[in-house]
Scaffold this motif. Sequence first.
Motif, PDB file in Angstrom:
ATOM      1  N   LYS A  56      19.825  11.020  17.924  1.00  0.00           N
ATOM      2  CA  LYS A  56      19.249  10.622  16.644  1.00  0.00           C
ATOM      3  C   LYS A  56      19.041   9.112  16.607  1.00  0.00           C
ATOM      4  CE  LYS A  56      19.866  10.960  11.633  1.00  0.00           C
ATOM      5  NZ  LYS A  56      20.717  11.482  10.536  1.00  0.00           N
ATOM      6  N   GLY A  57      17.844   8.725  16.268  1.00  0.00           N
ATOM      7  CA  GLY A  57      17.520   7.309  16.166  1.00  0.00           C
ATOM      8  C   GLY A  57      17.204   6.642  17.485  1.00  0.00           C
ATOM      9  N   LEU A  58      17.143   7.435  18.579  1.00  0.00           N
ATOM     10  CA  LEU A  58      16.845   6.842  19.881  1.00  0.00           C
ATOM     11  C   LEU A  58      15.510   6.107  19.834  1.00  0.00           C
ATOM     12  CD1 LEU A  58      17.335   8.412  23.355  1.00  0.00           C
ATOM     13  CD2 LEU A  58      15.130   7.411  22.794  1.00  0.00           C
ATOM     14  N   ASN A  59      15.515   4.902  20.331  1.00  0.00           N
ATOM     15  CA  ASN A  59      14.310   4.061  20.353  1.00  0.00           C
ATOM     16  C   ASN A  59      13.971   3.756  21.799  1.00  0.00           C
ATOM     17  OD1 ASN A  59      12.294   2.157  20.075  1.00  0.00           O
ATOM     18  ND2 ASN A  59      13.282   1.116  18.353  1.00  0.00           N
ATOM     19  N   SER A  60      12.820   4.189  22.233  1.00  0.00           N
ATOM     20  CA  SER A  60      12.395   3.936  23.604  1.00  0.00           C
ATOM     21  C   SER A  60      11.772   2.558  23.765  1.00  0.00           C
ATOM     22  CB  SER A  60      11.360   4.990  24.026  1.00  0.00           C
ATOM     23  OG  SER A  60      10.163   4.836  23.273  1.00  0.00           O
ATOM     24  N   TYR A  61      11.506   1.885  22.647  1.00  0.00           N
ATOM     25  CA  TYR A  61      10.859   0.568  22.637  1.00  0.00           C
ATOM     26  C   TYR A  61       9.481   0.600  23.311  1.00  0.00           C
ATOM     27  CZ  TYR A  61      15.537  -0.835  21.268  1.00  0.00           C
ATOM     28  OH  TYR A  61      16.734  -0.935  20.624  1.00  0.00           O
ATOM     29  N   ARG A  62       8.876   1.756  23.239  1.00  0.00           N
ATOM     30  CA  ARG A  62       7.530   1.894  23.780  1.00  0.00           C
ATOM     31  C   ARG A  62       6.557   1.172  22.872  1.00  0.00           C
ATOM     32  NH1 ARG A  62       5.676   6.685  26.923  1.00  0.00           N
ATOM     33  NH2 ARG A  62       3.433   6.497  27.248  1.00  0.00           N
ATOM     34  N   ARG A  63       5.665   0.394  23.439  1.00  0.00           N
ATOM     35  CA  ARG A  63       4.654  -0.319  22.652  1.00  0.00           C
ATOM     36  C   ARG A  63       3.714   0.683  21.983  1.00  0.00           C
ATOM     37  NH1 ARG A  63       2.693  -5.785  24.421  1.00  0.00           N
ATOM     38  NH2 ARG A  63       0.681  -4.885  23.835  1.00  0.00           N
ATOM     39  N   ALA A  64       3.387   0.421  20.752  1.00  0.00           N
ATOM     40  CA  ALA A  64       2.553   1.344  19.981  1.00  0.00           C
ATOM     41  C   ALA A  64       1.175   1.524  20.601  1.00  0.00           C
ATOM     42  CB  ALA A  64       2.413   0.853  18.540  1.00  0.00           C
ATOM     43  N   ASP A  65       0.676   0.512  21.332  1.00  0.00           N
ATOM     44  CA  ASP A  65      -0.656   0.638  21.923  1.00  0.00           C
ATOM     45  C   ASP A  65      -0.628   1.354  23.273  1.00  0.00           C
ATOM     46  OD1 ASP A  65       0.731  -1.470  22.971  1.00  0.00           O
ATOM     47  OD2 ASP A  65      -0.972  -2.825  23.139  1.00  0.00           O
ATOM     48  N   TYR A  66       0.529   1.883  23.668  1.00  0.00           N
ATOM     49  CA  TYR A  66       0.618   2.685  24.878  1.00  0.00           C
ATOM     50  C   TYR A  66       0.966   4.136  24.552  1.00  0.00           C
ATOM     51  CZ  TYR A  66       0.107  -1.386  27.853  1.00  0.00           C
ATOM     52  OH  TYR A  66      -0.397  -2.503  28.486  1.00  0.00           O
ATOM     53  N   GLY A  67       0.388   4.644  23.477  1.00  0.00           N
ATOM     54  CA  GLY A  67       0.515   6.051  23.153  1.00  0.00           C
ATOM     55  C   GLY A  67       1.825   6.396  22.478  1.00  0.00           C
ATOM     56  N   THR A  68       2.253   7.628  22.656  1.00  0.00           N
ATOM     57  CA  THR A  68       3.405   8.159  21.935  1.00  0.00           C
ATOM     58  C   THR A  68       4.598   8.312  22.874  1.00  0.00           C
ATOM     59  OG1 THR A  68       2.912  10.469  22.401  1.00  0.00           O
ATOM     60  CG2 THR A  68       1.805   9.474  20.514  1.00  0.00           C
ATOM     61  N   ASP A  69       5.764   8.476  22.287  1.00  0.00           N
ATOM     62  CA  ASP A  69       6.917   8.894  23.079  1.00  0.00           C
ATOM     63  C   ASP A  69       6.627  10.269  23.681  1.00  0.00           C
ATOM     64  OD1 ASP A  69       8.597   6.716  22.834  1.00  0.00           O
ATOM     65  OD2 ASP A  69       9.401   7.375  20.905  1.00  0.00           O
ATOM     66  N   PRO A  70       7.349  10.645  24.764  1.00  0.00           N
ATOM     67  CA  PRO A  70       7.023  11.901  25.452  1.00  0.00           C
ATOM     68  C   PRO A  70       7.128  13.117  24.536  1.00  0.00           C
ATOM     69  CG  PRO A  70       9.140  11.039  26.166  1.00  0.00           C
ATOM     70  CD  PRO A  70       8.491   9.955  25.379  1.00  0.00           C
ATOM     71  N   GLN A  71       6.055  13.883  24.491  1.00  0.00           N
ATOM     72  CA  GLN A  71       6.018  15.080  23.672  1.00  0.00           C
ATOM     73  C   GLN A  71       6.342  16.310  24.523  1.00  0.00           C
ATOM     74  OE1 GLN A  71       2.359  15.400  21.418  1.00  0.00           O
ATOM     75  NE2 GLN A  71       2.203  13.178  21.218  1.00  0.00           N
ATOM     76  N   SER A 246       0.521  18.604  38.308  1.00  0.00           N
ATOM     77  CA  SER A 246       0.070  17.221  38.125  1.00  0.00           C
ATOM     78  C   SER A 246       1.275  16.326  37.863  1.00  0.00           C
ATOM     79  CB  SER A 246      -0.916  17.151  36.948  1.00  0.00           C
ATOM     80  OG  SER A 246      -1.232  15.818  36.643  1.00  0.00           O
ATOM     81  N   PHE A 247       1.371  15.220  38.609  1.00  0.00           N
ATOM     82  CA  PHE A 247       2.475  14.277  38.480  1.00  0.00           C
ATOM     83  C   PHE A 247       1.881  12.916  38.119  1.00  0.00           C
ATOM     84  CE2 PHE A 247       3.473  17.594  41.442  1.00  0.00           C
ATOM     85  CZ  PHE A 247       4.784  17.953  41.167  1.00  0.00           C
ATOM     86  N   GLN A 248       2.076  12.489  36.869  1.00  0.00           N
ATOM     87  CA  GLN A 248       1.470  11.245  36.393  1.00  0.00           C
ATOM     88  C   GLN A 248       2.546  10.260  35.968  1.00  0.00           C
ATOM     89  OE1 GLN A 248      -1.200  11.574  33.027  1.00  0.00           O
ATOM     90  NE2 GLN A 248      -2.079   9.562  33.412  1.00  0.00           N
ATOM     91  N   ILE A 249       2.568   9.100  36.618  1.00  0.00           N
ATOM     92  CA  ILE A 249       3.438   8.006  36.196  1.00  0.00           C
ATOM     93  C   ILE A 249       2.626   7.086  35.298  1.00  0.00           C
ATOM     94  CG2 ILE A 249       4.811   6.024  36.941  1.00  0.00           C
ATOM     95  CD1 ILE A 249       5.473   7.478  39.484  1.00  0.00           C
ATOM     96  N   ASP A 250       3.112   6.893  34.085  1.00  0.00           N
ATOM     97  CA  ASP A 250       2.342   6.118  33.115  1.00  0.00           C
ATOM     98  C   ASP A 250       2.730   4.641  33.133  1.00  0.00           C
ATOM     99  OD1 ASP A 250       4.724   5.851  31.687  1.00  0.00           O
ATOM    100  OD2 ASP A 250       4.144   7.230  30.087  1.00  0.00           O
ATOM    101  N   GLU A 251       2.261   3.915  32.113  1.00  0.00           N
ATOM    102  CA  GLU A 251       2.469   2.464  32.068  1.00  0.00           C
ATOM    103  C   GLU A 251       3.936   2.077  31.906  1.00  0.00           C
ATOM    104  OE1 GLU A 251      -1.511   3.484  30.087  1.00  0.00           O
ATOM    105  OE2 GLU A 251       0.516   4.301  30.188  1.00  0.00           O
TER     106      GLU A 251
END
Length: 724
Positions: A56-71, A246-251
């Motif tokens: 609960k409350g985990l923050n990945s600190y992913r930048r908003a302009d790099y899409g969403t957290d993993p769905q 398919s194996f995709q490594i993202d930003e």
Amino acid sequence: MTLAAISAAITLYAENPSDTFICIETEKSSMILEAREGEVIFHHYGSKVGDPAQFKGLNSYRRADYGTDPQAYPATGGRYFNEAALTIEHPGSQWNTELEYISHHSYGVSDGVTRTCVFLEDPMTAVKVQLIYDAYRDEDVIICHSEITNGGKKDIILRNFYSSSLPVKAGRYLLTHFHGSWAREMQMTSEVLTNGIKTIETRKGVRTTHTENPSFILSLDTDSWNENYGEVIAGALAWSGNYRLSFQIDETDRLNILSGINPHASAYTLGKGETFVTPEMIYTYTDEGAGQASRNLHDWARNHGCYDSSITCPTLLNSWEGAYFDFDTRTITDMIDDVKDMGLEMFVLDDGWFGTEYPRNNSRQGLGDWEPNTAKIPEGIGYLADYAHSRGVKFGIWIEPEMVSPKSRLAKEHPEWIVGSEGREKTTIRNQWLLDLSNPEVQDFVFGIFDSTMKLAPGIDYIKWDCNRHVESFGSTHLDEQSHFWIGYTQGFYNVLRRIREKYPEVIIQACASGGGRVEYGALKWFNEVWTSDNTEALSRVFIQYGTNMIYPASVTGSHVSAVPNHQTNNITPLKFRFDIACAGRLGMELQPKDMTEEERDLARQAITTYKEYRDLIFHGDLYRLSSPYGSDHYALMYVSKDKKRAVVFGYCIKYQARTLVPVFRLNGLDPDTRYSIKELNTEKPQFWGDGKTLEGRWLSNHGINPQLVKLYDSGIWYLEAEE
């Protein structure tokens, strides 16, 4: 299970959909999802992490302009821009789909198996998706698939419709996968993944596993292979048609794995109220290396994934390389006598027994016309089966029911049943065409071939089902939507197999497709075993069987001793080496016994007799790979009984190395506190000084054995039994 029973078994995890954790667990692993702000976020797949509420409350600190957290199941739409698990073309050429969490529930399917269903919906388009996760507690396996329903009023077109999406976060990803060709299946390669997309796929339609296999082993936070240590995720798709992994490594260096049906040329129109069910994707996780990942998959396969693993496929002699098309009744009855004499349990009559107007005396005609050739066997197939049974030998027979020869009565009578693009020349492979199993009439015909073959003789024990070509220039006169062909063919194939198993639940059926063209769990749901490769040469089989048994258990892998020079490679190997390789799988022979010397027949009798004594270890034991054939002069493996009281070890020298290097094989998997007697089999001159001794499991594991395998094709089998 009825809807009422399911409802009664439902366990809701939380009442507040904005703070809902979905925990899917096996004995040693957890998969954690969270319904958060309308989305289902994927948090974790790996070792157990305790209370999922800690996320609960985990923050990945992913930048908003790099899409969403993993769905858990990303769709094309909203802010998601990587390759999506689901892409839909909606009416009016709208492509946006945004799935929102509705609910989830879990219930027990059977002892040790729990199903979790997660319900998603796009409120604007009324597309509904159900994510289904089946957790096999004891085997540490989780199986995923999705069910996509068109809740709208108009047709939609599915463009991507993967079975699962699996996000993984690690510092490094070592992908091990399999490739090859005819007679060189399941060659293993490993590579460190880099940013971008790596795909493993086929577009052949049938015979789909010759060149690639829909499976992999992913080692985390390492760039080197390890059998016994480290985090590993292994996966295998259960689908006999076109597939894509398919194996995709993202930003952010997160890896997302998509697996399922290949969307190539397969846009699928889904009408109002219709549901599309994707194939199952099988995953296992372990922190005990690649060896444990294999053992998890093997346990699941034997307990749940393969057709009736309680059946022990018999040792056998197949007629193909011993007779090819050139035989008569005496040829076959003599071979049956040889089966009895050597101690084998079954004879299988291969290609060449059928065809009247176009007799099957070569590969250029006759497929599709399945009447027995009375010129070759005037007494009939029933006579041969009765003769085998009178000798205490089971009887099997070969068919290739999906195929038709251009020179056949069937091709003349039903040209509309043949796969091909209208107005274009139909290409042949091995002088044959493919029947269109997307057509229900063809399904009836193919079922009829199997049914009529079984009626040729009372008590046919075994069917070898072959498939010697793939799809080219596809097209179906039956289908309005040609892009439905690839899926329709595979579904039609499964429909036929379902009908066969309803009528013939006990017959043993082998999936052969020019050898290893159908080595995958979609086929194994219906077949007892696979023909691992048409290449029966023992040195080649080292690599083919090593790769195959990474994912699939030895109990389903047919492995035969054949003549020399080998008919595929022209290689000459000692008979003992050939037996010692073949005995590591389901043992058979593929030669003309009359060409063997009496000394060779004595060795065969001995090897077959001892194989039967430890065969249960091959079929039901735990596999430990002791030395890899890649980059080594030696290859070794062992099977250990579940109670650790018995084991069998196989060792081979596969490369000349000047006779100065003696291998050491550490025997993992034994009970350290148990003493084991050691006996080398099928030899008068033991190659290990410990033959006949009793040694501790701890010593055998930590020190190991050092058999004198110093020349190319030296080999040995050692049987271990716990001291009373």
